[in-house]
Structures are given as structure tokens and as C-alpha cells.
Design a protein around this motif. Structure first.
Motif, PDB file in Angstrom:
ATOM      1  N   ASN A  67       0.838  -1.193   0.000  1.00  0.00           N
ATOM      2  CA  ASN A  67       0.000   0.000   0.000  1.00  0.00           C
ATOM      3  C   ASN A  67       0.878   1.251   0.000  1.00  0.00           C
ATOM      4  OD1 ASN A  67       0.861   0.394   2.646  1.00  0.00           O
ATOM      5  ND2 ASN A  67      -1.073  -0.253   3.571  1.00  0.00           N
ATOM      6  N   ALA A  68       0.250   2.421   0.067  1.00  0.00           N
ATOM      7  CA  ALA A  68       0.982   3.685   0.001  1.00  0.00           C
ATOM      8  C   ALA A  68       1.968   3.855   1.154  1.00  0.00           C
ATOM      9  CB  ALA A  68      -0.006   4.852  -0.020  1.00  0.00           C
ATOM     10  N   ASN A  69       1.724   3.184   2.284  1.00  0.00           N
ATOM     11  CA  ASN A  69       2.629   3.259   3.433  1.00  0.00           C
ATOM     12  C   ASN A  69       3.780   2.262   3.341  1.00  0.00           C
ATOM     13  OD1 ASN A  69       1.056   5.244   4.655  1.00  0.00           O
ATOM     14  ND2 ASN A  69      -0.255   3.714   5.603  1.00  0.00           N
ATOM     15  N   GLY A  70       3.775   1.423   2.316  1.00  0.00           N
ATOM     16  CA  GLY A  70       4.820   0.416   2.168  1.00  0.00           C
ATOM     17  C   GLY A  70       4.510  -0.891   2.881  1.00  0.00           C
ATOM     18  N   ASP A  71       3.308  -0.992   3.495  1.00  0.00           N
ATOM     19  CA  ASP A  71       2.898  -2.232   4.161  1.00  0.00           C
ATOM     20  C   ASP A  71       2.459  -3.256   3.121  1.00  0.00           C
ATOM     21  OD1 ASP A  71       3.178  -0.994   6.712  1.00  0.00           O
ATOM     22  OD2 ASP A  71       1.182  -0.111   6.472  1.00  0.00           O
ATOM     23  N   TRP A  72       2.803  -4.528   3.353  1.00  0.00           N
ATOM     24  CA  TRP A  72       2.370  -5.588   2.451  1.00  0.00           C
ATOM     25  C   TRP A  72       0.957  -6.007   2.834  1.00  0.00           C
ATOM     26  CZ3 TRP A  72       4.219  -6.999  -2.041  1.00  0.00           C
ATOM     27  CH2 TRP A  72       5.536  -6.673  -2.351  1.00  0.00           C
ATOM     28  N   ILE A  73       0.082  -6.058   1.855  1.00  0.00           N
ATOM     29  CA  ILE A  73      -1.316  -6.452   2.035  1.00  0.00           C
ATOM     30  C   ILE A  73      -1.531  -7.747   1.261  1.00  0.00           C
ATOM     31  CG2 ILE A  73      -3.732  -5.783   1.716  1.00  0.00           C
ATOM     32  CD1 ILE A  73      -2.124  -3.897   3.578  1.00  0.00           C
ATOM     33  N   LYS A  74      -2.178  -8.717   1.897  1.00  0.00           N
ATOM     34  CA  LYS A  74      -2.511  -9.982   1.243  1.00  0.00           C
ATOM     35  C   LYS A  74      -4.023 -10.131   1.321  1.00  0.00           C
ATOM     36  CE  LYS A  74      -1.109 -14.827   1.242  1.00  0.00           C
ATOM     37  NZ  LYS A  74      -0.285 -15.827   1.927  1.00  0.00           N
TER      38      LYS A  74
END
Length: 109
Positions: free
Chosen positions: A44-51
Motif C-alpha cells: 500500500n501507500a505506506n509500504g505495508d504488504w497487504i494480502k
């Protein structure tokens, strides 16, 4: 550069249903069971990985073939562009010639 992936297992459920004698118009025709839904993974825009598990959209072979007929006979606009067809063919070929799951970089259109 954006990083993401989408993994989908199993064959098109329409094909399985047709082989089993289940016809278009029957409730549930072409619907995947949740175990065959795709998995998208992205940052996402914050650099967090989303699954995220994504329900498979229900396809409609008949609509596609009707649109080909309407394009050829009646001059209607194409439902699927030439570029989309070529991208689909490239993805299918990559699926045959690479181990699963594999990485395929889709060219920007």
C-alpha cells in the motif's frame, strides 16, 4: 516501481461445470469455491504488504462468442481489444512453459 502479485489456482469453473453437465443459467454455474479464489499481494501507500483473497468473477463464454458474432456480422465494437487478447495469450503461454507459480511481468499497455 510497484510490486504486486496475483496467484490463482484451478481451471475455469465454467469448463468443469460444462463437463459435469451443468449448463449456463443454472444457479451457481461457473462459480469457484473459495479454495480456488485468487490471492493478491501488494504494497500500500505506506509500504505495508497487504494480502487479500479475491473472489473469482464469474465468466461468460457465451457473452464473448455473442460479441464476436456481433463484431463480425454487425460491425459492433470489439468486447475485448487486440491488446487484451495478446496479453491473455502471453499469460496463458507463460503458464504452460513456466513452473507454477511463476512470475510474469505484464507489459504496460
Amino acid at each position: 516501481m510497484e510490486l504486486s502479485s496475483f496467484i490463482k489456482y484451478g481451471a475455469d469453473q465454467q469448463e468443469n461445470d460444462l463437463k459435469a453437465g451443468i449448463m449456463p443459467g443454472t444457479d451457481g454455474f461457473g462459480e469457484d469455491s473459495p479454495m480456488y479464489y485468487g490471492i493478491a499481494k501488494y504494497q500500500n501507500a505506506n509500504g505495508d504488504w497487504i494480502k487479500k483473497q479475491i473472489k473469482t468473477p464469474i465468466g461468460d463464454y457465451g457473452m464473448y462468442y455473442d460479441s464476436v458474432y456481433n463484431t463480425l456480422i454487425n460491425g459492433a465494437p470489439k468486447l475485448v481489444t487486440d491488446e487484451q487478447v495478446l496479453t491473455d495469450i502471453e499469460l496463458l503461454e507463460a503458464g504452460f512453459y513456466q513452473p507454477s507459480p511463476s512470475i510474469y511481468n505484464v507489459p504496460e499497455i
